[in-house]
Design a protein around this motif. Structure first.
Motif, mmCIF file in Angstrom:
data_model
loop_
_atom_site.group_PDB
_atom_site.id
_atom_site.type_symbol
_atom_site.label_atom_id
_atom_site.label_comp_id
_atom_site.label_asym_id
_atom_site.label_seq_id
_atom_site.Cartn_x
_atom_site.Cartn_y
_atom_site.Cartn_z
ATOM 1 N N VAL A 1 -59.490 -75.409 -82.832
ATOM 2 C CA VAL A 1 -58.335 -75.302 -82.164
ATOM 3 C C VAL A 1 -58.051 -76.579 -81.431
ATOM 4 O O VAL A 1 -58.979 -77.419 -81.017
ATOM 5 N N ILE A 2 -56.859 -77.184 -81.474
ATOM 6 C CA ILE A 2 -56.337 -78.375 -80.878
ATOM 7 C C ILE A 2 -55.335 -77.524 -79.744
ATOM 8 O O ILE A 2 -54.441 -76.859 -80.119
ATOM 9 N N ALA A 3 -55.660 -77.999 -78.540
ATOM 10 C CA ALA A 3 -54.811 -77.343 -77.321
ATOM 11 C C ALA A 3 -53.733 -78.009 -77.247
ATOM 12 O O ALA A 3 -53.461 -79.167 -77.116
ATOM 13 N N GLY A 4 -52.720 -77.093 -77.231
ATOM 14 C CA GLY A 4 -51.287 -77.477 -77.251
ATOM 15 C C GLY A 4 -50.943 -77.361 -75.670
ATOM 16 O O GLY A 4 -51.946 -76.824 -74.821
ATOM 17 N N PHE A 5 -50.116 -78.161 -75.254
ATOM 18 C CA PHE A 5 -49.766 -78.419 -73.645
ATOM 19 C C PHE A 5 -49.248 -77.331 -73.170
ATOM 20 O O PHE A 5 -49.623 -76.844 -71.898
ATOM 21 N N ILE A 6 -48.297 -76.267 -73.751
ATOM 22 C CA ILE A 6 -47.791 -75.215 -73.252
ATOM 23 C C ILE A 6 -48.724 -74.184 -72.538
ATOM 24 O O ILE A 6 -48.783 -73.761 -71.574
ATOM 25 N N PRO A 7 -49.725 -73.991 -73.498
ATOM 26 C CA PRO A 7 -50.864 -72.850 -72.943
ATOM 27 C C PRO A 7 -51.848 -73.411 -71.983
ATOM 28 O O PRO A 7 -52.154 -73.045 -71.081
ATOM 29 N N LEU A 8 -51.900 -74.883 -72.326
ATOM 30 C CA LEU A 8 -52.978 -75.853 -71.452
ATOM 31 C C LEU A 8 -52.367 -75.568 -69.898
ATOM 32 O O LEU A 8 -53.220 -75.685 -69.055
ATOM 33 N N PHE A 9 -51.191 -75.953 -69.867
ATOM 34 C CA PHE A 9 -50.385 -76.210 -68.721
ATOM 35 C C PHE A 9 -49.788 -74.788 -67.835
ATOM 36 O O PHE A 9 -50.506 -74.504 -67.033
ATOM 37 N N PHE A 10 -49.031 -74.123 -68.711
ATOM 38 C CA PHE A 10 -48.184 -73.263 -68.093
ATOM 39 C C PHE A 10 -49.300 -71.965 -67.775
ATOM 40 O O PHE A 10 -49.019 -71.012 -66.838
ATOM 41 N N ASP A 11 -50.071 -71.650 -68.762
ATOM 42 C CA ASP A 11 -50.856 -70.593 -68.296
ATOM 43 C C ASP A 11 -52.001 -70.693 -67.288
ATOM 44 O O ASP A 11 -51.834 -70.043 -66.239
ATOM 45 N N ASN A 12 -52.384 -72.006 -67.330
ATOM 46 C CA ASN A 12 -53.499 -72.066 -66.245
ATOM 47 C C ASN A 12 -52.883 -72.612 -65.065
ATOM 48 O O ASN A 12 -53.655 -72.190 -63.964
ATOM 49 N N ALA A 13 -51.782 -73.167 -64.871
ATOM 50 C CA ALA A 13 -51.132 -73.750 -63.597
ATOM 51 C C ALA A 13 -50.813 -72.598 -62.854
ATOM 52 O O ALA A 13 -50.975 -72.424 -61.656
ATOM 53 N N ALA A 14 -50.250 -71.340 -63.675
ATOM 54 C CA ALA A 14 -49.449 -70.336 -62.852
ATOM 55 C C ALA A 14 -50.548 -69.360 -62.494
ATOM 56 O O ALA A 14 -50.667 -68.964 -61.367
ATOM 57 N N ILE A 15 -52.025 -69.221 -63.183
ATOM 58 C CA ILE A 15 -53.057 -68.534 -62.870
ATOM 59 C C ILE A 15 -53.594 -69.190 -61.616
ATOM 60 O O ILE A 15 -54.003 -68.438 -60.810
ATOM 61 N N GLY A 16 -53.715 -70.540 -61.614
ATOM 62 C CA GLY A 16 -54.109 -71.392 -60.374
ATOM 63 C C GLY A 16 -53.290 -71.046 -59.321
ATOM 64 O O GLY A 16 -53.825 -70.853 -58.098
ATOM 65 N N VAL A 17 -51.944 -70.950 -59.239
ATOM 66 C CA VAL A 17 -51.273 -70.610 -58.159
ATOM 67 C C VAL A 17 -51.585 -69.295 -57.598
ATOM 68 O O VAL A 17 -51.623 -69.051 -56.442
ATOM 69 N N PHE A 18 -51.438 -68.045 -58.593
ATOM 70 C CA PHE A 18 -51.758 -66.864 -58.129
ATOM 71 C C PHE A 18 -52.946 -66.626 -57.527
ATOM 72 O O PHE A 18 -53.013 -65.616 -56.557
ATOM 73 N N ALA A 19 -54.086 -67.258 -58.255
ATOM 74 C CA ALA A 19 -55.401 -66.948 -57.882
ATOM 75 C C ALA A 19 -55.660 -67.642 -56.413
ATOM 76 O O ALA A 19 -56.354 -66.999 -55.486
ATOM 77 N N ASN A 20 -54.975 -68.610 -56.202
ATOM 78 C CA ASN A 20 -55.123 -69.275 -54.834
ATOM 79 C C ASN A 20 -54.315 -68.557 -53.725
ATOM 80 O O ASN A 20 -55.127 -68.178 -52.649
ATOM 81 N N ASN A 21 -53.433 -67.784 -54.133
ATOM 82 C CA ASN A 21 -52.501 -67.044 -52.960
ATOM 83 C C ASN A 21 -53.363 -65.649 -52.661
ATOM 84 O O ASN A 21 -53.115 -65.231 -51.575
ATOM 85 N N ARG A 22 -54.209 -65.196 -53.846
ATOM 86 C CA ARG A 22 -54.912 -64.185 -53.539
ATOM 87 C C ARG A 22 -56.176 -64.178 -53.187
ATOM 88 O O ARG A 22 -56.403 -63.280 -52.428
ATOM 89 N N GLY A 23 -56.750 -65.237 -53.503
ATOM 90 C CA GLY A 23 -58.227 -65.452 -53.122
ATOM 91 C C GLY A 23 -58.677 -66.735 -52.385
ATOM 92 O O GLY A 23 -59.655 -66.675 -51.784
#
Length: 496
Positions: free
Chosen positions: A375-397
């Motif tokens: 797999v070559i990591a594309g930027f869209i999953p690399l950024f948007f999945d993980n950035a958003a999950i970081g935002v929500f995880a920070n907000n909840r925990g």
């Protein structure tokens, strides 16, 4: 009769091509319809349409800039180390279906637009009858719908290669429409809390992922408190001492972290390669190239957040008109990038970095264990999945989960995508969506349908229908109130 159908199909294709597939105009169209239903003055309708559309274009400019900033690294890792591999990226995935669908199954890609229309109607009907279905969000991110319709089309043809055109379209429409409605619905409550009642859910490729990691972070933090451990601070609550206080500024912290992150990878790629590939100019200072690349990332992230602020208010206010008239008690599901303008400004950057570390580690493991698909990591999953999950995880925990959750997500994105794309045959055509739900939820559904046949379809549909019912039972008083009157829900929640 055929003439009428041809006219209707032509109108639908025009609408799909120029509005549904263009998120900026789709958002503007929703705002325009909402303001017309609210009987606003013509110039207020025009102003709302323009602000919403321009705001989304600003967001898109920021997104495109982020992709371009990261391009030297993605291209370099592939070219410098001669990795012939599949790229995890929604657009690569869509292209793989376009190229391979005829060769693999002898079917036409044109059916994906018909699938999109039917699935969208299913989504709207599920929300219209929300008293029964308990679903509250309409999926409005058209470009994502096209990508998902394409990949779902491939998956269903893989599971049921001998089904006729109409039966397979009917089954796919129900399952895909359910995924859109159920996935967006899962994000409504946690997004309302993150945005303090902005009035939207998420309609993207990681809806289940965001919900799972947000709830996991919240559960872990409550568990730690019960054991008497100190509460984990959120990133926005951390005041760093001394020279570390520079990280309190979002632009500065993003630039510094990207200088470190980009710098290491660019040094590995080397000046000769970057110059030969055209990313650096001959004679350009390598140090200042790294600085410029890193700072541009911070700039484009700031542009993206400006775009969010520009269109979200218009969308929220206007959707009230649509909700009151046609879909009472509902919210629009929109692009996940809209959430990056809320919570801690640094959470998106932290989420991206730790998600990238998880992805790169799993790629190394795939190479080490001679995986049939690299797999070559594309930027869209690399950024948007993980950035958003970081935002929500920070907000909840708190900040710990803004690091741990994206790292785990990165591992799953790569391993899950390598498995499913190899199994169903998409890898050989160079791409797969690669985002969290399509590396977890859809592979699981594929296994169920492939091995259980029509019973598997029933199992998938029943599971989808059960999820919002379980959500409703967990909070029957607040479930619809959080959408209809967020302030009242907050008072009730605080009192409880």
């Amino acid at each position: 009769m055929n003439a009428v159908l041809n006219v209707l199909m032509a109108i639908w294709e025009y609408f799909a091509t120029n509005i549904l597939e263009q998120p900026a105009f789709m958002i503007g169209f929703i705002v325009l319809i909402g303001y017309v239903l609210e009987k606003k003055k013509w110039y207020e309708v025009l102003s709302g349409f323009l602000k919403a559309t321009i705001g989304y274009f600003i967001l898109s400019a920021g997104s495109a800039g982020l992709v371009n900033s990261f391009r030297p690294i993605l291209v370099g890792l592939k070219a410098r180390f001669h990795l012939a591999a599949m790229v995890t990226d929604p657009y690569f995935g869509q292209n793989a279906v376009t190229v391979g669908i005829m060769k693999q199954f002898g079917r036409s890609f044109a059916d994906t637009m018909l699938l999109l229309l039917l699935a969208y109607i299913i989504n709207i009907l599920l929300v219209r009858f929300q008293k029964i279905t308990k679903m509250r969000a309409v999926f409005t991110t058209g470009n994502v719908q096209v990508q998902q319709a394409a990949t779902a089309f491939w998956i269903f043809l893989f599971c049921f290669p001998h089904l006729g055109r109409l039966p397979i379209l009917a089954i796919m429409s129900v399952v895909l429409g359910l995924y859109w409605a159920v996935g967006s619905n899962l994000t409504v409550g946690i997004t309302q809390e993150l945005t303090d009642g902005a009035g939207f859910g998420i309609a993207h490729q990681q809806m289940f992922g965001i919900f799972i990691f947000a709830k996991w972070a919240e559960w872990m933090e409550k568990r730690a408190k019960r054991k008497g451990k100190k509460e984990t601070k959120r990133l926005e609550d951390i005041e760093l001492p001394g020279w570390l206080s520079i990280f309190n500024d979002n632009m500065v912290s993003t630039a510094v972290l990207m200088i470190f992150f980009f710098g290491i990878i660019l040094i590995i790629l080397g000046t000769p390669y970057l110059t030969k590939a055209g990313f650096m100019k001959p004679g350009q200072s390598f140090i200042f190239y790294i600085l410029q690349t890193s700072m541009m990332f911070a700039i484009y992230l700031a542009i993206l957040q400006l775009g969010v602020r520009t269109f979200v208010n218009e969308l929220t206010e206007s959707f009230t008109g649509i909700s009151d008239r046609w879909l009472p008690g509902s919210v629009p599901g929109i692009d996940v990038a809209a959430t990056l303008g809320f919570g801690s400004p640094n959470a998106a950057t932290i989420g991206f970095m730790f998600g990238a570390l998880g992805q790169f580690l799993m790629i190394i493991l795939l190479i080490a264990f001679h995986s049939p698909t690299i797999v070559i990591a594309g930027f869209i999953p690399l950024f948007f999945d993980n950035a958003a999950i970081g935002v929500f995880a920070n907000n909840r925990g708190g900040y710990k989960y803004a690091m741990i959750a994206p790292f785990i997500c990165g591992l799953i994105q790569v391993s899950g995508s390598a498995f499913i794309a190899t199994w169903i045959g998409m890898a050989q055509y160079g791409g797969y969506i690669g985002m969290f739900d399509w590396a977890t939820v859809w592979p699981l559904a594929t296994v169920i349908m492939k091995y259980l046949g029509y019973v598997g379809i029933a199992v998938v549909i029943i599971i989808c229908l059960a999820i919002p019912q379980l959500e409703y039972r967990s909070d029957p008083k607040g479930y619809f109130l959080i959408v209809k009157d967020y302030d009242a829900w907050k008072r009730m929640h605080n009192k409880a």
